[in-house]
Design an enzyme around this catalytic site. Structure first.
Site, short mmCIF file in Angstrom:
data_model
loop_
_atom_site.label_atom_id
_atom_site.label_comp_id
_atom_site.label_asym_id
_atom_site.label_seq_id
_atom_site.Cartn_x
_atom_site.Cartn_y
_atom_site.Cartn_z
CD GLU A 78 -2.98 -1.02 0.14
OE1 GLU A 78 -3.11 0.08 -0.45
OE2 GLU A 78 -3.66 -2.02 -0.13
CB CYS A 141 -6.45 -3.15 6.19
SG CYS A 141 -6.74 -4.93 6.29
CG HIS A 165 -4.52 -5.14 1.51
ND1 HIS A 165 -4.73 -3.77 1.54
CD2 HIS A 165 -5.29 -5.64 2.51
CE1 HIS A 165 -5.60 -3.48 2.49
NE2 HIS A 165 -5.96 -4.60 3.09
#
Length: 215
Positions: A78, A141, A165
């Site tokens: 991310e 998350c 992820h």
């Protein structure tokens, strides 16, 4: 070098969470770095409390949080975490914050301080799909990624932090036609080389390579 690697417990009605299964399968040393494995509850605020306690205990050089992204086809580091909780479903204690600021004294968003492009490149080199993601969602998350980077800024300035992820496992999509999955073995392999990139780029700038999206 010490790296905390976290994985969430199952949530959303799933009997397992690939993130937790992944960290259970990781070795205690990767690329010469000590790996500290931490199970994280899928619960707003409590997730950050557990991480903060472990960061204070171990003073890691890096934190890599791992989470399930059902429906994604690849491993996705991310790029950014936003200062907003907006839960579509309740967490594991029934909390469902809507449009809530995570930290009043935090930045509107934090960019990952891990070498996300190098992580993607390392995963590609072993023949697995990976790409940079520009949204970690607005559930636990994103919450944990934001909190990790907030804690790094406020309390642990020498610690780099970020989030990865991962897709569903095959057994999770037996009754979900059309959804992608990845074997646990491949996920673990990908995570190991991603951690290797974190170690390699500890004191180096991330590689410059196109990894954005058009929409």
């Amino acid at each position: 070098m010490k790296i905390i690697v976290t994985g969430f417990d199952p949530f959303g009605g799933e009997p397992i969470n690939p993130a937790l299964e992944t960290i259970k399968s990781l070795p205690k040393t990767i690329a010469g770095a000590e790996i500290i494995l931490v199970e994280i509850p899928t619960v707003f605020d409590k997730a950050a409390d557990v991480l903060e306690e472990k960061m204070a205990e171990h003073l890691p050089d890096a934190v890599l949080c791992i989470g399930q992204a059902g429906g994604r086809v690849d491993l996705t580091p991310e790029r950014i975490a936003i200062n907003q909780d907006d839960a579509r479903i309740p967490d594991n204690e029934g909390q469902q914050p809507i449009d809530r600021t995570i930290r009043e004294d935090g930045q509107p968003a934090y960019f990952s301080t891990l070498p996300i492009k190098a992580m993607v490149e390392a995963i590609h080199r072993i023949g697995l799909p990976a790409s940079v993601s520009n949204t970690a969602g607005t559930f636990v998350c994103n919450h944990l990624m934001y909190q990790a980077l907030y804690l790094a800024e406020k309390q642990f300035p020498k610690t780099k932090a970020g989030f990865l992820h991962i897709p569903f496992l095959p057994e999770q999509v037996v009754d979900k036609p059309g959804l992608a999955s990845m074997s646990l073995n491949d996920i673990v392999r990908g995570v190991e080389v991603a951690i290797g990139a974190i170690v390699e780029y500890r004191d180096k700038e991330d590689i410059k390579k196109g990894g954005g999206s058009t929409h």
